[in-house]
Design a protein around this motif. Structure first.
Motif, PDB file in Angstrom:
ATOM      1  N   MET A   1       0.850  -1.177   0.000  1.00  0.00           N
ATOM      2  CA  MET A   1       0.000   0.000   0.000  1.00  0.00           C
ATOM      3  C   MET A   1       0.891   1.233   0.000  1.00  0.00           C
ATOM      4  O   MET A   1       1.832   1.325   0.776  1.00  0.00           O
ATOM      5  CB  MET A   1      -0.891  -0.013   1.236  1.00  0.00           C
ATOM      6  N   LYS A   2       0.564   2.159  -0.853  1.00  0.00           N
ATOM      7  CA  LYS A   2       1.326   3.389  -0.936  1.00  0.00           C
ATOM      8  C   LYS A   2       0.401   4.563  -0.649  1.00  0.00           C
ATOM      9  O   LYS A   2      -0.666   4.676  -1.243  1.00  0.00           O
ATOM     10  CB  LYS A   2       1.947   3.518  -2.331  1.00  0.00           C
ATOM     11  N   ILE A   3       0.813   5.411   0.267  1.00  0.00           N
ATOM     12  CA  ILE A   3       0.040   6.610   0.592  1.00  0.00           C
ATOM     13  C   ILE A   3       0.498   7.718  -0.357  1.00  0.00           C
ATOM     14  O   ILE A   3       1.685   8.028  -0.417  1.00  0.00           O
ATOM     15  CB  ILE A   3       0.258   7.047   2.059  1.00  0.00           C
ATOM     16  N   SER A   4      -0.441   8.310  -1.077  1.00  0.00           N
ATOM     17  CA  SER A   4      -0.111   9.362  -2.041  1.00  0.00           C
ATOM     18  C   SER A   4       0.092  10.696  -1.321  1.00  0.00           C
ATOM     19  O   SER A   4      -0.075  10.802  -0.096  1.00  0.00           O
ATOM     20  CB  SER A   4      -1.237   9.499  -3.063  1.00  0.00           C
ATOM     21  N   THR A   5       0.408  11.711  -2.108  1.00  0.00           N
ATOM     22  CA  THR A   5       0.565  13.054  -1.520  1.00  0.00           C
ATOM     23  C   THR A   5      -0.749  13.537  -0.921  1.00  0.00           C
ATOM     24  O   THR A   5      -0.732  14.314   0.032  1.00  0.00           O
ATOM     25  CB  THR A   5       1.067  14.079  -2.561  1.00  0.00           C
ATOM     26  N   LYS A   6      -1.883  13.067  -1.448  1.00  0.00           N
ATOM     27  CA  LYS A   6      -3.171  13.451  -0.857  1.00  0.00           C
ATOM     28  C   LYS A   6      -3.211  13.060   0.619  1.00  0.00           C
ATOM     29  O   LYS A   6      -3.561  13.869   1.479  1.00  0.00           O
ATOM     30  CB  LYS A   6      -4.331  12.777  -1.600  1.00  0.00           C
ATOM     31  N   VAL A  82     -10.615   8.933   4.179  1.00  0.00           N
ATOM     32  CA  VAL A  82     -11.311  10.009   3.465  1.00  0.00           C
ATOM     33  C   VAL A  82     -10.556  10.390   2.197  1.00  0.00           C
ATOM     34  O   VAL A  82     -11.144  10.564   1.136  1.00  0.00           O
ATOM     35  CB  VAL A  82     -11.492  11.252   4.375  1.00  0.00           C
ATOM     36  N   LEU A  83      -9.241  10.502   2.298  1.00  0.00           N
ATOM     37  CA  LEU A  83      -8.448  11.004   1.172  1.00  0.00           C
ATOM     38  C   LEU A  83      -7.959   9.921   0.213  1.00  0.00           C
ATOM     39  O   LEU A  83      -7.757  10.184  -0.970  1.00  0.00           O
ATOM     40  CB  LEU A  83      -7.256  11.807   1.696  1.00  0.00           C
ATOM     41  N   GLU A  84      -7.761   8.710   0.701  1.00  0.00           N
ATOM     42  CA  GLU A  84      -7.193   7.643  -0.123  1.00  0.00           C
ATOM     43  C   GLU A  84      -8.196   6.534  -0.460  1.00  0.00           C
ATOM     44  O   GLU A  84      -7.932   5.737  -1.341  1.00  0.00           O
ATOM     45  CB  GLU A  84      -5.995   6.999   0.593  1.00  0.00           C
ATOM     46  N   GLY A  85      -9.286   6.464   0.272  1.00  0.00           N
ATOM     47  CA  GLY A  85     -10.235   5.374   0.059  1.00  0.00           C
ATOM     48  C   GLY A  85      -9.912   4.198   0.968  1.00  0.00           C
ATOM     49  O   GLY A  85      -9.128   4.321   1.908  1.00  0.00           O
ATOM     50  N   PRO A  86     -10.504   3.042   0.683  1.00  0.00           N
ATOM     51  CA  PRO A  86     -10.299   1.874   1.538  1.00  0.00           C
ATOM     52  C   PRO A  86      -8.822   1.466   1.610  1.00  0.00           C
ATOM     53  O   PRO A  86      -8.078   1.631   0.644  1.00  0.00           O
ATOM     54  CB  PRO A  86     -11.110   0.771   0.847  1.00  0.00           C
ATOM     55  N   ILE A  87      -8.447   0.925   2.749  1.00  0.00           N
ATOM     56  CA  ILE A  87      -7.067   0.497   2.969  1.00  0.00           C
ATOM     57  C   ILE A  87      -6.944  -0.962   2.535  1.00  0.00           C
ATOM     58  O   ILE A  87      -7.548  -1.846   3.132  1.00  0.00           O
ATOM     59  CB  ILE A  87      -6.688   0.660   4.453  1.00  0.00           C
ATOM     60  N   SER A  88      -6.159  -1.172   1.485  1.00  0.00           N
ATOM     61  CA  SER A  88      -5.957  -2.524   0.979  1.00  0.00           C
ATOM     62  C   SER A  88      -4.622  -2.589   0.248  1.00  0.00           C
ATOM     63  O   SER A  88      -4.350  -1.742  -0.595  1.00  0.00           O
ATOM     64  CB  SER A  88      -7.092  -2.904   0.025  1.00  0.00           C
ATOM     65  N   PRO A  89      -3.801  -3.601   0.570  1.00  0.00           N
ATOM     66  CA  PRO A  89      -2.498  -3.700  -0.091  1.00  0.00           C
ATOM     67  C   PRO A  89      -2.586  -4.168  -1.543  1.00  0.00           C
ATOM     68  O   PRO A  89      -1.701  -3.909  -2.340  1.00  0.00           O
ATOM     69  CB  PRO A  89      -1.730  -4.709   0.757  1.00  0.00           C
ATOM     70  N   ALA A 110      -3.002  -5.287   9.788  1.00  0.00           N
ATOM     71  CA  ALA A 110      -1.920  -4.673  10.566  1.00  0.00           C
ATOM     72  C   ALA A 110      -1.828  -3.175  10.268  1.00  0.00           C
ATOM     73  O   ALA A 110      -1.682  -2.361  11.187  1.00  0.00           O
ATOM     74  CB  ALA A 110      -0.585  -5.354  10.263  1.00  0.00           C
ATOM     75  N   VAL A 111      -1.938  -2.809   8.997  1.00  0.00           N
ATOM     76  CA  VAL A 111      -1.888  -1.384   8.624  1.00  0.00           C
ATOM     77  C   VAL A 111      -3.086  -0.656   9.227  1.00  0.00           C
ATOM     78  O   VAL A 111      -2.943   0.433   9.788  1.00  0.00           O
ATOM     79  CB  VAL A 111      -1.841  -1.227   7.089  1.00  0.00           C
TER      80      VAL A 111
END
Length: 138
Positions: A1-6, A82-89, A110-111
């Protein structure tokens, strides 16, 4: 999973608001200047945060933004979702082999645990040189 600048810049906004919680509203211009970011980009990010009920905007000469709730009640997970959507690798877990699907689920969980157990208050109080500072475990 990569978190963008958003997600990264959105957390920057929220941490700055958490640091000033209870004070006067903070302008995006001041946050942009402090962190050398685009004010226009921060304006685009604060809109979904406001729509999600995480921040409030205050109009007027001394206006700006404030957190909608105490920093201890807002988590990093709230902001990231809110900014990235659902958390999924990975996408499409159902099509994976059972062993790999279980691994992706464990990573996702874990994330999510780290993001949901880390509050804006934790992040706002973090100090690089403080031995008692909040520890992040993944």
């Amino acid at each position: 999973m990569k978190i963008s600048t958003k997600g990264r810049y959105g957390l920057t906004i929220m941490i700055e608001l958490a640091k000033k919680y209870g004070d006067r509203p903070i302008s995006l211009k001041s946050i942009a200047k402090t962190h050398d970011l685009s004010e226009h980009y921060l304006e685009q990010l604060v809109s979904p945060l406001r729509n999600a009920g995480l921040v409030k905007s205050i109009r007027g000469a001394y206006g700006g933004y404030v957190l909608a709730d105490h920093p201890a009640k807002i988590t990093a997970g709230d902001v990231i979702r809110v900014l990235e959507g659902p958390i999924s690798p990975v996408e499409e877990l159902e099509e994976e082999e059972p062993a790999k699907r279980e691994l992706w689920i464990r990573i996702r969980d874990a994330v999510q645990e780290v993001l949901d157990s880390t509050t804006l208050e934790d992040l706002a109080k973090y100090s690089d040189g403080d031995e008692e500072a909040y520890m992040f475990y993944i």
